[in-house]
Design a protein around this motif. Structure first.
Motif, PDB file in Angstrom:
ATOM      1  N   GLU A 126     -25.742  17.156  78.300  1.00  0.00           N
ATOM      2  CA  GLU A 126     -26.418  16.356  79.323  1.00  0.00           C
ATOM      3  C   GLU A 126     -27.789  15.954  78.783  1.00  0.00           C
ATOM      4  N   TYR A 142     -31.678  13.491  79.775  1.00  0.00           N
ATOM      5  CA  TYR A 142     -32.518  12.858  80.791  1.00  0.00           C
ATOM      6  C   TYR A 142     -32.781  11.429  80.294  1.00  0.00           C
ATOM      7  N   ALA A 200     -36.925  17.170  72.953  1.00  0.00           N
ATOM      8  CA  ALA A 200     -36.066  16.127  73.523  1.00  0.00           C
ATOM      9  C   ALA A 200     -35.170  16.731  74.603  1.00  0.00           C
ATOM     10  N   PHE A 221     -32.305  17.418  76.062  1.00  0.00           N
ATOM     11  CA  PHE A 221     -30.843  17.559  75.979  1.00  0.00           C
ATOM     12  C   PHE A 221     -30.504  18.984  76.385  1.00  0.00           C
ATOM     13  N   TRP A 222     -29.364  19.132  77.036  1.00  0.00           N
ATOM     14  CA  TRP A 222     -28.904  20.485  77.402  1.00  0.00           C
ATOM     15  C   TRP A 222     -27.428  20.623  77.107  1.00  0.00           C
ATOM     16  N   TRP A 227     -24.370  27.472  80.422  1.00  0.00           N
ATOM     17  CA  TRP A 227     -25.437  26.717  79.783  1.00  0.00           C
ATOM     18  C   TRP A 227     -25.946  27.506  78.583  1.00  0.00           C
ATOM     19  N   ALA A 252     -32.075  28.397  75.274  1.00  0.00           N
ATOM     20  CA  ALA A 252     -32.958  27.927  74.198  1.00  0.00           C
ATOM     21  C   ALA A 252     -33.175  29.063  73.206  1.00  0.00           C
ATOM     22  N   LEU A 305     -36.449  14.827  90.104  1.00  0.00           N
ATOM     23  CA  LEU A 305     -35.135  14.956  89.460  1.00  0.00           C
ATOM     24  C   LEU A 305     -34.924  16.387  88.969  1.00  0.00           C
ATOM     25  N   TYR A 306     -33.669  16.816  88.984  1.00  0.00           N
ATOM     26  CA  TYR A 306     -33.327  18.147  88.469  1.00  0.00           C
ATOM     27  C   TYR A 306     -32.224  18.006  87.434  1.00  0.00           C
ATOM     28  N   PHE A 307     -32.341  18.755  86.348  1.00  0.00           N
ATOM     29  CA  PHE A 307     -31.346  18.626  85.277  1.00  0.00           C
ATOM     30  C   PHE A 307     -30.687  19.947  84.904  1.00  0.00           C
ATOM     31  N   ALA A 308     -29.476  19.818  84.373  1.00  0.00           N
ATOM     32  CA  ALA A 308     -28.750  20.918  83.736  1.00  0.00           C
ATOM     33  C   ALA A 308     -28.551  22.092  84.695  1.00  0.00           C
ATOM     34  N   ARG A 309     -28.901  23.302  84.267  1.00  0.00           N
ATOM     35  CA  ARG A 309     -28.670  24.487  85.083  1.00  0.00           C
ATOM     36  C   ARG A 309     -29.351  24.360  86.452  1.00  0.00           C
ATOM     37  N   ARG A 336     -30.054  21.589  88.185  1.00  0.00           N
ATOM     38  CA  ARG A 336     -29.293  20.633  89.001  1.00  0.00           C
ATOM     39  C   ARG A 336     -28.082  21.320  89.635  1.00  0.00           C
ATOM     40  N   GLU A 337     -27.400  22.137  88.824  1.00  0.00           N
ATOM     41  CA  GLU A 337     -26.210  22.820  89.336  1.00  0.00           C
ATOM     42  C   GLU A 337     -26.562  23.891  90.358  1.00  0.00           C
ATOM     43  N   ALA A 364     -39.690  15.511  86.981  1.00  0.00           N
ATOM     44  CA  ALA A 364     -38.399  16.135  86.668  1.00  0.00           C
ATOM     45  C   ALA A 364     -38.609  17.599  86.345  1.00  0.00           C
ATOM     46  N   PHE A 406     -36.561  21.003  84.666  1.00  0.00           N
ATOM     47  CA  PHE A 406     -35.383  21.366  83.873  1.00  0.00           C
ATOM     48  C   PHE A 406     -35.644  22.623  83.054  1.00  0.00           C
ATOM     49  N   PRO A 451     -35.583  24.982  79.510  1.00  0.00           N
ATOM     50  CA  PRO A 451     -35.906  24.660  78.115  1.00  0.00           C
ATOM     51  C   PRO A 451     -34.751  23.898  77.469  1.00  0.00           C
ATOM     52  N   VAL A 452     -35.092  22.950  76.631  1.00  0.00           N
ATOM     53  CA  VAL A 452     -34.083  22.039  76.089  1.00  0.00           C
ATOM     54  C   VAL A 452     -33.279  22.709  74.975  1.00  0.00           C
ATOM     55  N   THR A 453     -32.047  22.263  74.803  1.00  0.00           N
ATOM     56  CA  THR A 453     -31.141  22.897  73.838  1.00  0.00           C
ATOM     57  C   THR A 453     -30.273  21.878  73.099  1.00  0.00           C
TER      58      THR A 453
END
Lengths: 152, 84, 152, 84
Positions: A53, A55, A122, A124-125, A136, A139, B5-9, B11-12, B76, B78, B80-82
């Motif tokens: 996923e 943004y 960036a 991305f997840w 999920w 990190a 906005l909410y993302f990833a974990r 959002r779920e 937004a 969210f 930490p990014v992965t």
């Protein structure tokens, strides 16, 4: 400098991208590229599928910023950063960072710089599917350390 | 109004992809907004007042806790990014 | 670890090599590649052609040693080093160093290590054709410096 | 006997690709061999007693000046390498 930044649902063909980066530029002496691939194993478990996923909007901005920073630090002739989103299977390329320059030192540094910052900056997840269902991805602490190296 | 906005974990777990909130003292900056969201209780408080790291972006750039919010802003939240 | 070291007169197809390196190994999370290309410009002059000579036997031994040293220093899943000899035109790939590992840090380090040592230890010599005729390329001081970094 | 090979600029300038030499005191080690070759005068002395760097390999491995030579050894002389 030729620059291309893209986020796509379609399969990523790293060779087509590297070829486009190199095309017709006889000043390029070095191309360094990083291909990140989906593994079938993570944190001790078998992984059968992955979903990515992101943004939209922020991703592109973040990648632009990272690439611009790299091209200020080093003399580059071209950069391509292509990142997959959506569903992936093991062996699928997730990301390509390809950097062209006249000499290799700059290309190596810029390529590693870009992927190190992409990993921490960036949006991305990854969500992976194991025998126990989907989860999920957390990190990695090592990614923060990799980014921190560039501060000095 | 601001957009959140909410993302990833997140959002779920929050079962929310996005929402619009009025701009007032409770949404004056990022930290105020987080307090307002955690006051909803249950999972909202677990996430916004718990131990997990929640990242914030303001208008698609990484935000600092004391960044002020104004009408039309996009915030937004969210994990930490992965990617990569 | 899958290892392939080759010196060839035939055109080098870096993508076929990278594909072979990756093939069917779902444990590979990172592939870092260095592609060295023939430039049409060197030391201030236009270069129209290049010819590469090597020392058969010693070349392969030297490359084996460099790759073995790299695979002792880092945990690698595969390495391919393919080097052209004979006549080359601008844009032609001269060398490919492709390194696969589970995580990117090792692949980056091993790839740069191998090309740095190849540049100073493997017996290849370039002769380039300019408007004034052909000339042997001089060794670069920067290559010695690049190698020296790995001693610490 | 020992075999001596010349590569790249050296091969061209010396107009010699390889030769065989008897093993005796004048070819006891790499440094003796270089002296013997430079004693041929002209371009041989320019190359083996001059300022240019000449690398030596013994049996296809980088050699040190005091490496001893034995029957059947392969010695090679060449300029600094420029591949990759």
């Amino acid at each position: 400098m030729m620059k291309e930044i893209r986020v796509q649902f379609e399969t990523l063909d790293p060779y087509k991208e590297i070829d486009t980066l190199r095309a017709d530029n006889k000043a390029i002496g070095a191309v360094v590229n990083f291909i990140g691939l989906m593994r079938d194993f993570n944190e001790g478990d078998s992984v059968s599928q992955m979903s990515l996923e992101h943004y939209p909007g922020m991703t592109e901005k973040a990648l632009e910023k990272i690439v611009d920073e790299a091209s200020q630090r080093w003399e580059l002739l071209g950069v391509r950063v292509i990142h997959r989103v959506g569903d992936l299977d093991p062996l699928d390329p997730i990301v390509l960072v390809a950097v062209a320059s006249a000499h290799r030192g700059e290309a190596f540094k810029a390529c590693e710089f870009i992927i190190d910052f992409l990993k921490t900056r960036a949006p991305f997840w990854k969500k992976e599917t194991t025998a126990d269902g989907s989860r999920w991805v957390d990190a990695r602490h090592t990614d923060d350390e990799a980014e921190a190296r560039w501060q000095s | 109004m601001i957009k959140v906005l909410y993302f990833a974990r997140l959002r779920e777990e929050l079962k929310t992809e996005s929402e619009e909130l009025a701009l007032d003292a409770s949404t004056a900056d990022i930290i105020a907004l987080k307090l307002k969201l955690s006051a909803r209780g249950d999972i909202w408080s677990d996430i916004f007042a718990g131990d997990e790291t929640v990242m914030a972006a303001l208008n698609q750039e990484v935000a600092k806790p004391d960044d002020k919010l104004k009408d039309g802003d996009e915030v937004a939240f969210f994990p930490p990014v992965t990617g990569g």
